[in-house]
Design a protein around this motif. Structure first.
Motif, short mmCIF file in Angstrom:
data_model
loop_
_atom_site.label_atom_id
_atom_site.label_comp_id
_atom_site.label_asym_id
_atom_site.label_seq_id
_atom_site.Cartn_x
_atom_site.Cartn_y
_atom_site.Cartn_z
N PRO A 51 0.82 -1.21 0.00
CA PRO A 51 0.00 0.00 0.00
C PRO A 51 0.86 1.26 0.00
N VAL A 52 0.45 2.21 -0.79
CA VAL A 52 1.14 3.50 -0.86
C VAL A 52 0.64 4.36 0.29
N ALA A 53 1.57 4.87 1.11
CA ALA A 53 1.17 5.60 2.31
C ALA A 53 1.97 6.88 2.52
N THR A 54 2.75 7.30 1.51
CA THR A 54 3.56 8.51 1.65
C THR A 54 3.32 9.42 0.46
N PRO A 55 3.52 10.74 0.62
CA PRO A 55 3.36 11.66 -0.52
C PRO A 55 4.24 11.29 -1.69
N ALA A 180 -16.06 -8.79 4.02
CA ALA A 180 -16.63 -8.21 5.24
C ALA A 180 -15.58 -7.99 6.31
N ALA A 181 -14.32 -7.89 5.92
CA ALA A 181 -13.23 -7.71 6.89
C ALA A 181 -13.22 -6.29 7.43
N LEU A 188 -2.53 -4.11 7.32
CA LEU A 188 -3.40 -5.02 6.60
C LEU A 188 -2.64 -6.30 6.25
N PRO A 189 -3.21 -7.46 6.53
CA PRO A 189 -2.52 -8.71 6.22
C PRO A 189 -2.26 -8.87 4.72
N LEU A 193 -4.47 -7.83 1.19
CA LEU A 193 -3.96 -6.99 0.11
C LEU A 193 -4.05 -7.71 -1.23
N THR A 194 -3.75 -9.00 -1.22
CA THR A 194 -3.90 -9.78 -2.45
C THR A 194 -5.35 -9.80 -2.91
#
Length: 434
Positions: A51-55, A180-181, A188-189, A193-194
């Motif tokens: 996951p992308v989490a930075t600018p 429904a997670a 996130l596991p 993500l897959t």
């Protein structure tokens, strides 16, 4: 990355011209149809991205997707059942030449730059009405879209879930066990993500297959009108109900205005706590517990905690809050108790024969038109016209009943032109008939 070809291509032979049954549209011919049944799709073709989490990471995604080609597949994961809000906790995208990106909108709540990068592309979503509002909250608003679920409905498919369509049209199976997670949890596991990446893996391929089917059935124009309506209205937040507490599950068992006041008081007490905690209201206090307390009206903590739904530790800690809410309802003056709400529009259909037999007969004829027309064109009746529109039209038709006045009335209810065209003049005749 290079542009990717569709996973499957249509056979060169022309399709038969017969319109498929609405219960089972014929599968699309594919030259590379796998033998031995559907193929499980367990991993994205390019691997599962982080996951992308930075600018900086977002800037890289923006550049990739701006350089990509063709439609953009999008999806969003919420935490319904866990959180009070309906915000997006993960945004997934895929585009030819750009690959797949997963974006964490918690540290990156403004995706306007990404929106600008893909503004001219067609966005492909499945069940777009569920995601457009939360995507708009982070700055993503489509100018053009293709909804694969809605397209499947218009094409007459009985099973319109993403997994079912992917299997039937493309020959691959998708697992949906993380749908429904609690997507608000971090980290996130990997398996989640897959799952999220696979949700957009084949959306564009599915879009192409459904677009071909709509064209074959002569329904592309209908779909275009529906998609344009989603672009106009899909990102609007849900209408706020005047008395949302009345939707408490099991409230039909609660008799009397004073008892209903207890439901109302407990509901709003719970809602304030849920909003403050950003927790789903049912995880703060179940509806069944509200109804049980409203029926019994316990006056002390010992009695309250014996009721179903009040045994959990977090619920017990709020016992004083629940008792205070019940006490507030107990001391309301009579003129502050709930009253039966004024119903806007027509009454429930089961009351029509009693209140207005002529209108009841009119509704029956109009419904027959809708059922007959939807069957003739292999699409669900609710996608042909909103049931509420037919009820309103039958309850209070135009003073002068003509094709023009009926069409204008339906437009006022939000009907699209393709729907009006299919229903007129049979609907006008049904309103006229005595």
């Amino acid at each position: 990355m290079t542009d990717e070809p569709p996973l499957r291509r249509r056979a060169a032979e022309s399709r038969a011209e017969e319109v498929p049954s609405p219960a089972a549209p014929e599968p699309l011919d594919r030259t590379d149809e796998p033998t031995g049944g559907p193929v499980p799709l367990t991993a994205p073709r390019d691997g599962t991205p982080e996951p992308v989490a930075t600018p900086g990471g977002l800037d890289e995604v923006v550049a990739r997707f701006a350089a990509g080609t063709g439609p953009v597949a999008l999806d969003a994961e919420r935490a319904s059942g866990y959180r009070y809000s309906q915000r997006a906790y993960l945004v997934q995208l895929r585009r030819a030449g750009a690959g797949t990106a997963l974006i964490d909108p918690l540290p990156l709540p403004d995706l306007a730059a990404l929106d600008a990068a893909i503004a001219e592309a067609e966005w492909v979503l499945h069940a777009a009405s569920q995601d457009l509002a939360c995507l708009a909250e982070v700055g993503l608003r489509p100018r053009r879209l293709f909804d694969t679920e809605l397209a499947a409905r218009l094409a007459g498919f009985e099973r319109v879930g993403l997994a079912a369509l992917t299997e039937q049209l493309l020959g691959y199976t998708l697992e949906k066990h993380h749908s429904a997670a609690d997507w608000s949890s971090r980290p996130l596991p990997e398996s989640w993500l897959t799952y999220a990446a696979l949700d957009v893996e084949m959306l564009v391929d599915l879009r192409d297959a459904l677009d071909e089917e709509l064209t074959r059935q002569g329904k592309s124009g209908w779909a275009a009108e529906e998609f344009a309506a989603l672009v106009r209205n899909g990102a609007r937040p849900p209408r706020v109900r005047a008395e949302p507490w009345r939707r408490t599950s099991g409230i039909h068992r609660v008799r009397g205005a004073r008892a209903q006041a207890r439901v109302r008081s407990l509901w709003y007490a719970r809602d304030q706590i849920a909003a403050r905690r950003d927790a789903a209201p049912g995880r703060v206090l179940p509806d069944s517990a509200i109804v049980a307390a409203a029926e019994l009206d316990p006056k002390d903590e010992k009695t309250l905690l014996t009721l179903p739904g009040f045994g959990g530790r977090s619920v017990r800690r709020l016992a004083r809050t629940w008792l205070a809410a019940l006490d507030d309802a107990r001391h309301l003056p009579d003129d502050a108790l709930p009253v039966t709400p004024t119903v806007e529009g027509p009454p429930p259909p089961h009351r029509w024969a009693e209140r207005d037999p002529v209108a009841a007969a009119r509704l029956a004829r109009c419904r027959e038109v809708v059922v007959r027309t939807s069957g003739a064109h292999q699409l669900p009746a609710e996608n042909l016209v909103a049931p509420d529109s037919i009820r309103r039209l039958a309850w209070q038709p135009p003073e002068e009943i003509t094709d023009d006045t009926v069409a204008e009335t339906l437009r006022g209810f939000g009907a699209r032109e393709w729907q009006i065209t299919l229903l007129l003049p049979d609907l006008t005749e049904a309103l006229h008939t005595l």
